[in-house]
Design a protein around this motif. Structure first.
Motif, PDB file in Angstrom:
ATOM      1  N   ALA A  34       2.103   9.197  -0.900  1.00  0.00           N
ATOM      2  CA  ALA A  34       1.397   9.486  -1.724  1.00  0.00           C
ATOM      3  C   ALA A  34      -0.382   9.828  -0.940  1.00  0.00           C
ATOM      4  CB  ALA A  34       1.430   7.933  -1.909  1.00  0.00           C
ATOM      5  N   ALA A  35      -0.013   9.582   0.135  1.00  0.00           N
ATOM      6  CA  ALA A  35      -1.779   9.576   0.285  1.00  0.00           C
ATOM      7  C   ALA A  35      -1.998  11.390   0.941  1.00  0.00           C
ATOM      8  CB  ALA A  35      -1.467   9.324   2.170  1.00  0.00           C
ATOM      9  N   SER A  36      -0.746  11.710   1.053  1.00  0.00           N
ATOM     10  CA  SER A  36      -0.728  13.185   1.105  1.00  0.00           C
ATOM     11  C   SER A  36      -0.638  13.771   0.313  1.00  0.00           C
ATOM     12  CB  SER A  36       0.618  13.796   2.367  1.00  0.00           C
ATOM     13  OG  SER A  36       1.648  13.516   1.502  1.00  0.00           O
ATOM     14  N   GLN A  37       0.041  13.508  -1.526  1.00  0.00           N
ATOM     15  CA  GLN A  37       0.071  14.022  -2.281  1.00  0.00           C
ATOM     16  C   GLN A  37      -0.962  13.797  -3.273  1.00  0.00           C
ATOM     17  OE1 GLN A  37       3.327  12.934  -4.340  1.00  0.00           O
ATOM     18  NE2 GLN A  37       4.697  13.617  -2.128  1.00  0.00           N
ATOM     19  N   GLY A  38      -2.364  13.024  -3.126  1.00  0.00           N
ATOM     20  CA  GLY A  38      -4.021  12.398  -3.542  1.00  0.00           C
ATOM     21  C   GLY A  38      -3.359  11.792  -4.781  1.00  0.00           C
ATOM     22  N   LEU A  39      -2.683  10.964  -4.840  1.00  0.00           N
ATOM     23  CA  LEU A  39      -1.805   9.836  -5.832  1.00  0.00           C
ATOM     24  C   LEU A  39      -2.911   8.274  -5.700  1.00  0.00           C
ATOM     25  CD1 LEU A  39       2.059  10.065  -5.184  1.00  0.00           C
ATOM     26  CD2 LEU A  39       0.348  11.273  -7.488  1.00  0.00           C
ATOM     27  N   ALA A  92      -3.695  -2.940   1.366  1.00  0.00           N
ATOM     28  CA  ALA A  92      -4.103  -3.299   2.777  1.00  0.00           C
ATOM     29  C   ALA A  92      -3.235  -2.108   3.434  1.00  0.00           C
ATOM     30  CB  ALA A  92      -4.517  -4.451   3.960  1.00  0.00           C
ATOM     31  N   THR A  93      -2.730  -1.534   3.150  1.00  0.00           N
ATOM     32  CA  THR A  93      -1.669  -0.546   4.505  1.00  0.00           C
ATOM     33  C   THR A  93      -2.676   0.213   3.434  1.00  0.00           C
ATOM     34  OG1 THR A  93      -0.115  -1.888   4.674  1.00  0.00           O
ATOM     35  CG2 THR A  93      -0.284   1.056   4.640  1.00  0.00           C
ATOM     36  N   ALA A  94      -2.562   0.433   1.962  1.00  0.00           N
ATOM     37  CA  ALA A  94      -2.566   1.384   0.880  1.00  0.00           C
ATOM     38  C   ALA A  94      -3.830   1.698   1.424  1.00  0.00           C
ATOM     39  CB  ALA A  94      -2.426   1.299   0.086  1.00  0.00           C
ATOM     40  N   ARG A  95      -5.379   1.263   1.406  1.00  0.00           N
ATOM     41  CA  ARG A  95      -5.990   1.240   2.271  1.00  0.00           C
ATOM     42  C   ARG A  95      -7.013   1.867   3.722  1.00  0.00           C
ATOM     43  NH1 ARG A  95     -10.797  -0.686  -1.851  1.00  0.00           N
ATOM     44  NH2 ARG A  95     -11.894  -0.524   0.669  1.00  0.00           N
ATOM     45  N   ARG A  96      -6.092   1.565   4.455  1.00  0.00           N
ATOM     46  CA  ARG A  96      -5.963   2.149   5.350  1.00  0.00           C
ATOM     47  C   ARG A  96      -6.001   3.241   5.714  1.00  0.00           C
ATOM     48  NH1 ARG A  96      -3.551  -3.405   7.305  1.00  0.00           N
ATOM     49  NH2 ARG A  96      -1.728  -2.588   7.307  1.00  0.00           N
ATOM     50  N   LEU A  97      -4.797   3.833   4.677  1.00  0.00           N
ATOM     51  CA  LEU A  97      -4.269   5.566   4.402  1.00  0.00           C
ATOM     52  C   LEU A  97      -4.975   5.989   3.410  1.00  0.00           C
ATOM     53  CD1 LEU A  97      -0.161   4.677   3.745  1.00  0.00           C
ATOM     54  CD2 LEU A  97      -1.434   5.746   6.118  1.00  0.00           C
ATOM     55  N   GLY A  98      -5.876   5.249   3.139  1.00  0.00           N
ATOM     56  CA  GLY A  98      -7.872   6.242   2.166  1.00  0.00           C
ATOM     57  C   GLY A  98      -6.968   6.296   0.672  1.00  0.00           C
ATOM     58  N   ILE A  99      -5.951   4.995   0.164  1.00  0.00           N
ATOM     59  CA  ILE A  99      -5.576   5.756  -0.951  1.00  0.00           C
ATOM     60  C   ILE A  99      -6.469   4.915  -1.658  1.00  0.00           C
ATOM     61  CG2 ILE A  99      -3.562   5.671  -2.320  1.00  0.00           C
ATOM     62  CD1 ILE A  99      -1.315   4.958  -0.098  1.00  0.00           C
ATOM     63  N   PRO A 100      -7.221   5.363  -2.860  1.00  0.00           N
ATOM     64  CA  PRO A 100      -7.286   4.818  -3.773  1.00  0.00           C
ATOM     65  C   PRO A 100      -6.348   3.773  -4.400  1.00  0.00           C
ATOM     66  CG  PRO A 100      -8.003   7.339  -4.147  1.00  0.00           C
ATOM     67  CD  PRO A 100      -6.994   6.869  -3.800  1.00  0.00           C
ATOM     68  N   VAL A 101      -7.146   2.672  -4.473  1.00  0.00           N
ATOM     69  CA  VAL A 101      -5.928   1.387  -4.956  1.00  0.00           C
ATOM     70  C   VAL A 101      -6.504   0.302  -5.868  1.00  0.00           C
ATOM     71  CG1 VAL A 101      -5.076  -0.773  -4.460  1.00  0.00           C
ATOM     72  CG2 VAL A 101      -5.054   1.044  -2.974  1.00  0.00           C
ATOM     73  N   ALA A 102      -6.408   0.208  -7.123  1.00  0.00           N
ATOM     74  CA  ALA A 102      -7.007  -0.572  -7.751  1.00  0.00           C
ATOM     75  C   ALA A 102      -5.424  -1.959  -7.920  1.00  0.00           C
ATOM     76  CB  ALA A 102      -7.033  -0.253  -9.773  1.00  0.00           C
ATOM     77  N   VAL A 103      -6.249  -3.155  -8.405  1.00  0.00           N
ATOM     78  CA  VAL A 103      -5.766  -3.615  -8.955  1.00  0.00           C
ATOM     79  C   VAL A 103      -5.410  -4.098 -10.888  1.00  0.00           C
ATOM     80  CG1 VAL A 103      -5.239  -4.767  -6.716  1.00  0.00           C
ATOM     81  CG2 VAL A 103      -6.795  -5.761  -8.258  1.00  0.00           C
ATOM     82  N   HIS A 104      -4.232  -5.139 -11.084  1.00  0.00           N
ATOM     83  CA  HIS A 104      -3.856  -5.305 -12.223  1.00  0.00           C
ATOM     84  C   HIS A 104      -3.278  -6.731 -12.850  1.00  0.00           C
ATOM     85  CE1 HIS A 104      -0.867  -2.104 -12.345  1.00  0.00           C
ATOM     86  NE2 HIS A 104      -0.092  -3.339 -12.603  1.00  0.00           N
ATOM     87  N   SER A 105      -2.954  -6.635 -13.979  1.00  0.00           N
ATOM     88  CA  SER A 105      -2.713  -8.094 -14.940  1.00  0.00           C
ATOM     89  C   SER A 105      -1.182  -7.365 -15.900  1.00  0.00           C
ATOM     90  CB  SER A 105      -3.694  -8.465 -15.653  1.00  0.00           C
ATOM     91  OG  SER A 105      -4.010  -7.627 -16.367  1.00  0.00           O
ATOM     92  N   THR A 110      -9.147   5.443 -10.965  1.00  0.00           N
ATOM     93  CA  THR A 110      -7.773   5.848 -11.416  1.00  0.00           C
ATOM     94  C   THR A 110      -7.936   6.016 -12.583  1.00  0.00           C
ATOM     95  OG1 THR A 110      -7.044   3.231 -12.729  1.00  0.00           O
ATOM     96  CG2 THR A 110      -7.060   3.931 -10.055  1.00  0.00           C
ATOM     97  N   LEU A 111      -8.617   6.123 -13.329  1.00  0.00           N
ATOM     98  CA  LEU A 111      -9.151   6.670 -14.772  1.00  0.00           C
ATOM     99  C   LEU A 111     -10.028   7.727 -15.299  1.00  0.00           C
ATOM    100  CD1 LEU A 111      -9.984   2.866 -17.068  1.00  0.00           C
ATOM    101  CD2 LEU A 111      -7.670   3.836 -16.157  1.00  0.00           C
ATOM    102  N   ARG A 112     -10.771   8.135 -14.164  1.00  0.00           N
ATOM    103  CA  ARG A 112     -11.444   9.510 -14.147  1.00  0.00           C
ATOM    104  C   ARG A 112     -12.912   9.021 -14.680  1.00  0.00           C
ATOM    105  NH1 ARG A 112      -8.255  13.371 -12.450  1.00  0.00           N
ATOM    106  NH2 ARG A 112     -10.135  15.262 -12.415  1.00  0.00           N
ATOM    107  N   LEU A 113     -13.008   7.519 -14.918  1.00  0.00           N
ATOM    108  CA  LEU A 113     -14.045   6.655 -15.181  1.00  0.00           C
ATOM    109  C   LEU A 113     -15.633   6.588 -14.215  1.00  0.00           C
ATOM    110  CD1 LEU A 113     -13.414   5.133 -18.346  1.00  0.00           C
ATOM    111  CD2 LEU A 113     -13.926   7.364 -18.190  1.00  0.00           C
TER     112      LEU A 113
END
Length: 542
Positions: A391-396, A429-442, A491-494
């Motif tokens: 996911a990190a390598s693909q820019g997701l 935490a792993t996603a952040r260490r890999l530099g992946i943009p991360v959000a959380v939701h309900s 993640t919403l391009r905003l």
């Protein structure tokens, strides 16, 4: 033109160049200046607003995955396991046993005209021991009218015999999603969108299309305001003609308290129609309405046993889940929307669904390279470490369902996933260490809308029973706050408009009664939301 300067005990800006401030100047709905009192000099004539001088201001919360259904479902009977309050503040105790559920159904049926269908929602079978809910259990409660119960995940429903016969579903044994009992006949459980659509078609109503109602959108906005949210999604909107009209009219109203990002439901349209519709919508938005993304539904939910898991599949031996469309069709849709320059938000609950979509995005990028595409995998609850690196390598981007840790963590550990996979449940935490943009939701209404609770889940990782799942995947309070503000906005391009308090961005703020960085992390979920500010306009929480 009037310049308003808001004063706070502390302003947490989410701007890495200036993380904290005490004053923020607003002109024409946008931020003119942020900083200490001295930074307000030279702005000309200003009006000082000290109503929040003892409070803490953050950027308005951004909910990157929820549904306007939160504004519609409360018109029906709530049968969830956990008690909840509706948008008007009414307390619903839910149902903690099948017997209680059956009695609530009988009581509610007594309030309806003869023959009127009864619709309930929020039921979660994983909390009840024994056989899964079937039509016989529903017939024992209500057998004189059609009865439909939407499960909490919104991926499964159970109906009574009257509804089965009314829809003619007993004639469709063998169709995927129409479950059968030991006698070979439909048992009343319908899994995923195609099977559930047959019920909606019979009733002449579709819950997923009620998001086009102005009343639903207004109620949704009020729920968001009370939770401190100023930008919210509707991440499965059919974008019907009537729905688009309602979206434009409601968001254009002066008093509407949130910015709204609807994502078109991809499976509601052919690819060609969907691309044409989204492209036509792009110029129809306003400052509070942002068209653009498409939502692709791959698998179902883990707790509903409809998610697709890699080997060894479900921990308790249940059959693997089902796809909402053939895998090859899902991959073709990814390539088509990617080629059209449209951002994809892709529902991937199980790791097999994640794998399929990683392959699809990799193929699409090989054919049509695109920088900064920001395709986002949604939920991705048990995404593994090899998949995270891909996911990190693909820019997701990843938007993880952190509330799952509390509401279903115990069930996942004991039944659906087992110990090891639960240690990486929502691996933030792993996603952040890999530099992946991360959000959380309900994922509201699946769980209640409340970004501070969602942030608490990401920080504490506690289940409803108080157990910690995956302590090495905990994040800091600051990181969690970023995930419900700037991270979700990205993640919403905003993120150029909202998510942090910086010059030029919309003056969207959330006012809290405590500083999240000063309280103990365990108290994060209990911080009170006092008001929101949208484009400089104050909306007091109720």
């Amino acid at each position: 033109m009037t310049t308003m300067v808001y004063v706070a005990r502390k302003i947490l800006t989410m701007n890495p160049s200036q993380p904290e401030a005490t004053h923020i100047a607003v002109r024409d709905g946008r931020i003119l200046a942020v900083g200490p009192e001295a930074a307000m000099k030279g702005l000309g004539e200003v009006t000082i607003d000290e109503r929040f001088s003892e409070q803490v201001i953050l950027p308005g919360f951004v909910e990157g995955h929820s549904h306007a259904l939160e504004g519609a479902m409360w018109e029906h009977l709530y049968l969830g396991y956990f008690p909840r309050r509706d948008p008007e503040g009414n307390y619903w105790r839910g149902a903690q046993s099948i017997k209680v559920m059956q009695q609530q159904l009988r009581d509610h049926a007594g309030t309806l005209p003869p023959g009127e269908p009864l619709i309930a929602w929020g039921f979660d079978p994983v909390y009840f021991e024994g056989a899964r809910l079937d039509r016989q259990a529903l017939d024992a409660a209500v057998d004189d009218r059609p009865l439909v119960i939407m499960h909490a995940s919104l991926h499964v429903m159970t109906v009574n015999t009257c509804m089965l016969h009314l829809g003619g579903l007993q004639r469709h044994v063998g169709i995927e999603g129409i479950m059968v009992g030991a006698d070979g006949h439909p048992n009343g459980e319908l899994q995923e969108m195609a099977a559930m659509h047959a019920v909606f078609e019979t009733l002449g109503m579709n819950l997923f299309e009620t998001v086009g109602s102005p009343e639903t959108l207004w109620r949704y906005g009020r729920v968001a305001r009370n939770a401190g949210v100023t930008t919210i999604t509707d991440l499965y909107n059919p974008l019907t003609d009537e729905g688009i009209v309602a979206l434009k009219a409601v968001t254009a109203a002066d008093g509407y308290p949130v910015r709204l990002v609807p994502a078109m439901a991809a499976l509601a349209w052919s690819v060609e129609e969907g691309i044409e519709r989204l492209q036509a919508c792009r110029e129809q938005g306003n400052d509070k309405l942002h068209f653009g993304p498409v939502k692709l539904m791959t698998d179902g939910s883990i707790q509903g046993y409809t998610a697709r898991l890699k080997w060894p599949h479900y921990h308790d031996g249940q059959p693997n889940g089902i796809w909402n469309a053939p895998p090859e069709t899902l991959c073709e849709m990814v390539e088509a929307y990617h080629q059209a320059g449209i951002q994809l938000h892709i529902h991937t609950n199980g790791d097999e669904a994640v794998e399929l979509m990683l392959d699809a995005v990799e193929s699409a990028l090989a054919l049509w390279p695109r920088c900064d595409h920001r395709h986002t995998l949604q939920h991705c609850q048990v995404i593994d470490h090899a998949q995270l690196r891909r996911a990190a390598s693909q820019g997701l981007c990843l938007n993880m369902f952190a509330n799952h840790l509390y509401y279903w963590g115990d069930i996942h550990r004991e039944c659906t996933l087992g110990h090891e996979r639960c240690q990486r449940l929502e691996p933030l935490a792993t996603a952040r260490r890999l530099g992946i943009p991360v959000a959380v939701h309900s994922d509201a209404p699946v769980t209640p809308l409340g970004p501070l609770f969602t942030a608490w889940c990401a920080v504490m990782r506690e289940t409803a029973s108080g157990q910690v799942l995956g302590e090495h995947e905990r994040v800091s309070v600051w990181e969690a706050l970023e995930m419900i503000t700037l991270g979700a906005a990205y993640t919403l391009r905003l993120d150029h408009l909202v998510g942090s308090l910086e010059i030029g961005k919309f003056a969207d703020m959330t006012v809290l009664d405590q500083n999240p960085l000063d309280c103990h992390p365990r108290d994060l979920k209990d911080i009170g939301v006092l008001a929101t500010v949208l484009g400089g306009r104050v909306h007091v929480a109720e």
